[in-house]
Design a protein around this motif. Structure first.
Motif, PDB file in Angstrom:
ATOM      1  N   CYS A 166       3.980  -0.567  -9.963  1.00 54.19           N
ATOM      2  CA  CYS A 166       3.621  -0.365  -8.555  1.00 54.19           C
ATOM      3  C   CYS A 166       4.762   0.163  -7.684  1.00 54.19           C
ATOM      4  O   CYS A 166       4.548   1.077  -6.872  1.00 54.19           O
ATOM      5  CB  CYS A 166       3.058  -1.649  -7.973  1.00 54.19           C
ATOM      6  SG  CYS A 166       1.488  -2.159  -8.720  1.00 54.19           S
ATOM      7  N   PHE A 206       6.101  -2.160  -2.547  1.00 54.14           N
ATOM      8  CA  PHE A 206       4.749  -1.720  -2.876  1.00 54.14           C
ATOM      9  C   PHE A 206       4.221  -0.875  -1.717  1.00 54.14           C
ATOM     10  O   PHE A 206       4.636  -1.060  -0.566  1.00 54.14           O
ATOM     11  CB  PHE A 206       3.819  -2.915  -3.085  1.00 54.14           C
ATOM     12  CG  PHE A 206       4.101  -3.714  -4.330  1.00 54.14           C
ATOM     13  CD1 PHE A 206       3.146  -3.810  -5.330  1.00 54.14           C
ATOM     14  CD2 PHE A 206       5.310  -4.377  -4.516  1.00 54.14           C
ATOM     15  CE1 PHE A 206       3.396  -4.544  -6.484  1.00 54.14           C
ATOM     16  CE2 PHE A 206       5.569  -5.111  -5.656  1.00 54.14           C
ATOM     17  CZ  PHE A 206       4.608  -5.196  -6.649  1.00 54.14           C
ATOM     18  N   CYS A 230      -1.226   2.136  -6.535  1.00 51.78           N
ATOM     19  CA  CYS A 230      -1.212   1.316  -7.749  1.00 51.78           C
ATOM     20  C   CYS A 230      -2.627   0.846  -8.092  1.00 51.78           C
ATOM     21  O   CYS A 230      -3.029   0.876  -9.251  1.00 51.78           O
ATOM     22  CB  CYS A 230      -0.275   0.124  -7.569  1.00 51.78           C
ATOM     23  SG  CYS A 230       0.298  -0.547  -9.151  1.00 51.78           S
ATOM     24  N   ARG A 246       4.987   3.921  -4.874  1.00 56.24           N
ATOM     25  CA  ARG A 246       4.966   3.820  -3.405  1.00 56.24           C
ATOM     26  C   ARG A 246       5.295   5.151  -2.735  1.00 56.24           C
ATOM     27  O   ARG A 246       4.647   5.542  -1.748  1.00 56.24           O
ATOM     28  CB  ARG A 246       5.936   2.740  -2.931  1.00 56.24           C
ATOM     29  CG  ARG A 246       5.898   2.525  -1.433  1.00 56.24           C
ATOM     30  CD  ARG A 246       6.858   1.428  -0.973  1.00 56.24           C
ATOM     31  NE  ARG A 246       6.643   1.137   0.425  1.00 56.24           N
ATOM     32  CZ  ARG A 246       7.134   1.830   1.442  1.00 56.24           C
ATOM     33  NH1 ARG A 246       7.918   2.870   1.184  1.00 56.24           N
ATOM     34  NH2 ARG A 246       6.869   1.510   2.690  1.00 56.24           N
TER      35      ARG A 246
END
Length: 291
Positions: free
Chosen positions: A134, A207, A147, A138
């Motif tokens: 993940c 994230f 993700c 980003r």
């Protein structure tokens, strides 16, 4: 009149003392032989001070099993948890750097009367997949949910699909615990919150913003699968730590966080793993259940 007031006060004091003694007796459980099973959220890697049995399981002397054992004043305590463990390592030896951890069930005995189990997050590589994939996505869509999109195939969330199978594995683990420690109270410890319910902290949890909600949903699904396994088992007890850890996620300020973010901190916590404060928080949740 004065005599009656004195007598009433004396009787009231006695009643309160009896009530307090009764309450203390009724709410305190006594255990003699405690065994802790689990993965790194149980073992506590990099929380000082480490245990050496074996060193690379990342077991801390200040993880929640150790704190719980001290609080309950048990006679014997065995912490056989190990970082990276999944449900297969209950019955199979786990290889670690410079050694191995024996099958975790090997610590159970007929006279074991308390068992805590914290397992499931590593089954099918779920936890490692999330933290390993993940953050790198980003940059492609900072405000989106790249993700979640990566792991959604044909409209199916493949991560949550794996978690459904994790629940079945946990059922088998519980059956194995009961077979080896038939008299034990078995507490299955859920996973505490990693991401906040609202807001973002990309320097700590890198994230995409839309993936924060998905991460929470994945963790809720994991805890729900484990809780359903406990319900199907009918003998063990599920201890929710996700709810009680609200406000203690990795983004929480001023030392309130139970969970570390992306950067490993020597003498504090591994990346994306509990701090000592998190272990103390989980211990408190367990003790509130027992008392």
């Amino acid at each position: 009149m004065r005599y009656r007031r004195v007598l009433f006060a004396a009787v009231s004091t006695v009643v309160l003392l009896i009530a307090s003694a009764t309450a203390a007796t009724a709410t305190t459980r006594s255990y003699r032989n405690y065994v802790a099973l689990g993965d790194s959220y149980t073992s506590g890697p990099l929380i000082p001070l480490p245990r050496l049995d074996p060193l690379f399981c990342g077991k801390s002397t200040q993880n929640y099993p150790s704190m719980l054992a001290a609080a309950l004043r048990v006679r014997s305590f065995t912490d056989i948890s190990c970082g990276g463990a999944d449900t297969t390592n209950m019955t199979q030896r786990q290889s670690v750097t410079l050694g191995s951890n024996p099958p975790q069930f090997s610590a159970l005995r007929a006279n074991t009367d308390l068992v805590t189990v914290g397992i499931g997050g590593n089954d099918y590589g779920v936890f490692g997949t999330l933290v390993g994939t993940c953050p790198s996505l980003r940059a492609s869509d900072p405000t989106g949910n790249p993700c979640q999109e990566r792991f959604t195939v044909g409209g199916v969330d493949t991560i949550k699909a794996k978690i459904a199978d994790t629940g079945k594995n946990v059922e088998k683990v519980l059956a194995g615990v009961h077979a080896r420690a038939p008299r034990a109270d078995v507490l299955v410890i859920g996973y505490p919150r990693i991401a906040p319910e609202r807001g973002y902290c990309p320097k700590i949890l890198p994230f995409a913003e839309g993936d924060y909600a998905w991460l929470n949903d994945v963790e809720k699904a994991l805890n729900s699968a484990i809780e359903k396994a406990v319900a199907a088992d009918g003998k063990a007890t599920f201890i929710d730590t996700f709810g009680p850890s609200a406000g203690h996620d990795a983004c929480a300020p001023n030392g309130a966080a139970w969970i570390n973010g992306q950067h490993t901190k020597l003498l504090a916590a591994a990346a994306y793993h509990p701090y000592r404060t998190g272990m103390a928080g989980v211990t408190g949740v367990i003790l509130r259940h027992l008392r």
